[in-house]
Design a protein around this motif. Sequence first.
Motif, mmCIF file in Angstrom:
data_model
loop_
_atom_site.group_PDB
_atom_site.id
_atom_site.type_symbol
_atom_site.label_atom_id
_atom_site.label_comp_id
_atom_site.label_asym_id
_atom_site.label_seq_id
_atom_site.Cartn_x
_atom_site.Cartn_y
_atom_site.Cartn_z
ATOM 1 N N LEU A 45 0.813 -1.219 0.000
ATOM 2 C CA LEU A 45 0.000 0.000 0.000
ATOM 3 C C LEU A 45 0.844 1.265 0.000
ATOM 4 N N GLU A 46 2.108 1.142 -0.424
ATOM 5 C CA GLU A 46 2.903 2.344 -0.659
ATOM 6 C C GLU A 46 2.352 3.069 -1.886
ATOM 7 N N LEU A 47 1.766 2.301 -2.789
ATOM 8 C CA LEU A 47 1.004 2.840 -3.916
ATOM 9 C C LEU A 47 -0.436 2.379 -3.728
ATOM 10 N N ARG A 48 -1.380 3.293 -3.818
ATOM 11 C CA ARG A 48 -2.778 3.005 -3.500
ATOM 12 C C ARG A 48 -3.631 2.903 -4.765
ATOM 13 N N PRO A 49 -4.802 2.266 -4.659
ATOM 14 C CA PRO A 49 -5.703 2.202 -5.811
ATOM 15 C C PRO A 49 -5.973 3.587 -6.384
ATOM 16 N N GLY A 50 -5.806 3.707 -7.692
ATOM 17 C CA GLY A 50 -6.012 4.983 -8.365
ATOM 18 C C GLY A 50 -4.745 5.791 -8.544
ATOM 19 N N ASP A 51 -3.663 5.443 -7.836
ATOM 20 C CA ASP A 51 -2.405 6.174 -8.007
ATOM 21 C C ASP A 51 -1.890 6.000 -9.434
ATOM 22 N N ARG A 52 -1.397 7.099 -9.996
ATOM 23 C CA ARG A 52 -0.895 7.058 -11.364
ATOM 24 C C ARG A 52 0.537 6.525 -11.392
ATOM 25 N N LEU A 53 0.830 5.678 -12.384
ATOM 26 C CA LEU A 53 2.149 5.058 -12.524
ATOM 27 C C LEU A 53 2.859 5.692 -13.720
ATOM 28 N N ARG A 87 -5.342 8.377 -19.480
ATOM 29 C CA ARG A 87 -4.089 9.092 -19.223
ATOM 30 C C ARG A 87 -2.910 8.154 -19.002
ATOM 31 N N GLY A 88 -3.156 6.847 -18.995
ATOM 32 C CA GLY A 88 -2.059 5.911 -18.818
ATOM 33 C C GLY A 88 -2.297 4.927 -17.687
ATOM 34 N N PRO A 89 -1.243 4.186 -17.270
ATOM 35 C CA PRO A 89 -1.403 3.142 -16.256
ATOM 36 C C PRO A 89 -1.613 3.706 -14.848
ATOM 37 N N ILE A 90 -2.448 3.016 -14.076
ATOM 38 C CA ILE A 90 -2.708 3.360 -12.679
ATOM 39 C C ILE A 90 -2.779 2.074 -11.861
ATOM 40 N N VAL A 91 -2.657 2.193 -10.548
ATOM 41 C CA VAL A 91 -2.922 1.055 -9.672
ATOM 42 C C VAL A 91 -4.414 0.759 -9.769
ATOM 43 N N ARG A 92 -4.740 -0.484 -10.049
ATOM 44 C CA ARG A 92 -6.125 -0.835 -10.370
ATOM 45 C C ARG A 92 -7.082 -0.532 -9.224
ATOM 46 N N GLN A 93 -8.252 0.007 -9.566
ATOM 47 C CA GLN A 93 -9.274 0.346 -8.580
ATOM 48 C C GLN A 93 -10.621 -0.210 -9.055
ATOM 49 N N PRO A 94 -11.026 -1.388 -8.557
ATOM 50 C CA PRO A 94 -12.295 -1.975 -8.982
ATOM 51 C C PRO A 94 -13.482 -1.119 -8.529
ATOM 52 N N THR A 95 -14.604 -1.272 -9.204
ATOM 53 C CA THR A 95 -15.828 -0.585 -8.805
ATOM 54 C C THR A 95 -16.502 -1.354 -7.669
ATOM 55 N N LEU A 175 -10.269 -14.472 -10.024
ATOM 56 C CA LEU A 175 -11.051 -13.488 -9.277
ATOM 57 C C LEU A 175 -10.156 -12.700 -8.325
ATOM 58 N N LYS A 176 -9.256 -13.394 -7.639
ATOM 59 C CA LYS A 176 -8.350 -12.715 -6.707
ATOM 60 C C LYS A 176 -7.440 -11.736 -7.431
ATOM 61 N N GLY A 177 -7.025 -12.111 -8.642
ATOM 62 C CA GLY A 177 -6.153 -11.236 -9.408
ATOM 63 C C GLY A 177 -6.781 -9.885 -9.689
ATOM 64 N N ARG A 178 -8.098 -9.848 -9.797
ATOM 65 C CA ARG A 178 -8.791 -8.599 -10.113
ATOM 66 C C ARG A 178 -8.961 -7.699 -8.893
ATOM 67 N N ILE A 179 -8.696 -8.246 -7.699
ATOM 68 C CA ILE A 179 -8.864 -7.443 -6.478
ATOM 69 C C ILE A 179 -7.630 -7.545 -5.585
ATOM 70 N N SER A 180 -6.470 -7.777 -6.187
ATOM 71 C CA SER A 180 -5.251 -7.994 -5.402
ATOM 72 C C SER A 180 -4.978 -6.852 -4.434
ATOM 73 N N VAL A 181 -5.180 -5.618 -4.895
ATOM 74 C CA VAL A 181 -4.897 -4.465 -4.041
ATOM 75 C C VAL A 181 -5.826 -4.455 -2.839
ATOM 76 N N TYR A 182 -7.098 -4.779 -3.057
ATOM 77 C CA TYR A 182 -8.046 -4.750 -1.948
ATOM 78 C C TYR A 182 -7.841 -5.919 -0.995
ATOM 79 N N ARG A 183 -7.286 -7.011 -1.481
ATOM 80 C CA ARG A 183 -6.895 -8.090 -0.566
ATOM 81 C C ARG A 183 -5.817 -7.579 0.377
ATOM 82 N N ALA A 184 -4.861 -6.823 -0.169
ATOM 83 C CA ALA A 184 -3.793 -6.269 0.667
ATOM 84 C C ALA A 184 -4.365 -5.295 1.691
ATOM 85 N N ILE A 185 -5.353 -4.503 1.279
ATOM 86 C CA ILE A 185 -5.957 -3.528 2.190
ATOM 87 C C ILE A 185 -6.693 -4.232 3.325
#
Length: 246
Positions: A45-53, A87-95, A175-185
């Motif tokens: 979580l040093e990079l958060r969902p929605g952060d631009r890469l 605008r380019g790549p971001i840390v994925r943020q599911p709806t 399924l887990k791959g699509r929410i990896s960031v939220y699993r970490a959260i």
Amino acid sequence: MNTETDLAFAPPPLPDEPFIKPVPRIQRTLREIAAEHLREAILRLELRPGDRLVERTLCEKLNVSRSIIREVLRELEGEGLVSKDNRGPIVRQPTREELEQIYELRALLEGTAAAHCASRASTTQIKELSKFLKNIEISYKKQNFVSVIEQTDSFYRQMFLAAQCDVAWELVQKLKGRISVYRAITIASADRQTTGLAEMHAILEAIKNKDAAAASLASSRHVQSAGRIALSRLGPSSPLANKKNP
């Protein structure tokens, strides 16, 4: 029978060693190392969902070329950690809708696998589950959340293997791959160390007791609990929901 002719065309004996030996890997490539560092930055979580890469920034921080960064971003996009907007790549943020569907499906699949595991698991497989759960506890004590995720995946991989649910495991992985960031959260949330471990102990205890119904219920509740935490991070009071992209 012409013995001389037969001997002339007889195949040579097979050598003791194979003709082609695998090349040993001495070290990892820069791309592999860069991918690991960026992956861990996201999962920690040093990079958060929605952060631009931004490629240039990543090149400077990781000290690698832009071509390597592009390969890394493609790899992490395939893992569900990165996505692209206009605008380019971001840390994925599911709806919210996507999260709800994914956790609902996971609860069904993992509940079914837990029930089958309770009915089919061998003593050796149950010992492996106990080992992975112990490793999760150790990782939590060290506050190593990347290791918690890895050991949790190992626990569930063993559970699905014992359940003989190979196809279901493949679906859960996607399924887990699509929410990896939220699993970490969810794993890093304040109370998850206590509640999450208690829920996993309930799953393991039901499997040990060969109680399929209890195992299914405990596993489904564990996923539903994680889902509630993930969805709460999308609420109006959540810092993630209010976070602005640079």
